[in-house]
Design a protein around this motif. Structure first.
Motif: not given
Ligand code: ADP
Ligand code: ADP
Length: 231
Positions: A199-217
């Motif tokens: 959920e994108m909103d969880v990232i935007k409302d809570l997180c300072h930093e983010v990593a985007v995962m796709e197919s194990g990477r």
């Protein structure tokens, strides 16, 4: 050093599925770090490794500088005490009281009953459920149940709080309350928080930093502002 560090982590599950395919990740102490990706991206496999519920096929996972792979049973249990995990489906025991659910990790550690109950009461007070201690989980709403799950996750004063789709079963209003509670744990105790979510909103409302995962990477990584807001 980082609170959590993945170095070259690959995980091939039984049956040959490559769930993690060379993951490098450093979660700074005291941060709220989010990992976002679609179903099947490898998020669950990743977060379970921090709690030593799963382990790399190759590569290393360190929590507070301790490599989880080479530990004996006692050392592994000590390392697991440094983390607390919050689950999508709460994972509460329906047959015992809310207080005993929260006290369970302490009882498993060998803490005597009276002290475990006192610390469970404190944790329930912190999440705003002090008056619910004698209830059974089924008497509570979804949001209240998740706050019990959070109380259980923080009762051992973990260094790292792990949230595996912690709000995915909740409605938007309840989600906002639970995210506020997680942010308050980070602020008041300095607990590092690692969140995996789709959920994108969880990232935007809570997180300072983010990593985007796709197919194990991990295909992108940075501050939430740089990755999702500014571009
Ligand atoms: P996510 O949490 O992002 O949905 P998972 O880590 O659960 O991703 O799954 C990543 C991939 O690994 C998926 O293809 C999934 O089917 C597979 N997988 C996850 N756990 C296991 C397991 N215990 N045994 C076999 N395959 C698994
Ligand atoms: P699989 O047979 O599913 O490929 P492993 O043989 O790697 O998986 O075993 C994973 C299991 O090992 C997990 O259930 C975990 O609880 C346990 N385990 C034992 N010691 C460790 C450790 N030092 N780090 C991580 N997991 C461990």
């Amino acid at each position: 050093g980082a609170a959590v560090r993945f170095t070259g982590v690959r995980r091939v599950h039984r049956g040959g599925t490559v769930a993690l395919d060379g993951v490098d990740l450093a979660v700074p102490h005291g941060s709220i770090f989010g990992v976002i990706g679609h179903s099947g991206a490898g998020k669950s496999t990743l977060i379970r490794m921090v709690n030593a519920l799963d382990r790399p096929t190759t590569g290393t996972v360190e929590v507070d500088g301790v490599d989880l792979h080479w530990l004996s049973g006692d050392e592994l249990r000590a390392a697991q005490k440094r983390t607390g995990m919050v689950f999508q489906q709460f994972n509460l025991l329906e047959t015992v009281s809310v207080r005993d659910n929260v006290a369970m990790p302490l009882r498993l550690d060998g803490v005597r009953a009276a002290e475990a109950r006192r610390r469970a009461a404190d944790a329930l007070e912190f999440v705003g459920l002090g008056s619910m201690a004698d209830r059974r989980p089924r008497e509570l709403s979804g949001g209240q149940r998740q706050r019990v799950g959070i109380a259980r996750a923080i009762v051992r004063n973990p260094r790292v709080l792990l949230c595996d789709e912690a709000t995915s079963a909740l409605d938007p209003t309840t989600t906002a309350q639970v995210l506020q509670l997680i942010a308050r744990i980070n602020e008041e105790y300095g607990t590092t928080v690692l969140v995996v979510t789709h959920e994108m909103d969880v990232i935007k409302d809570l997180c300072h930093e983010v990593a985007v995962m796709e197919s194990g990477r991990i295909i992108e990584q940075g501050s939430v502002l740089d990755v999702f807001v500014r571009p």
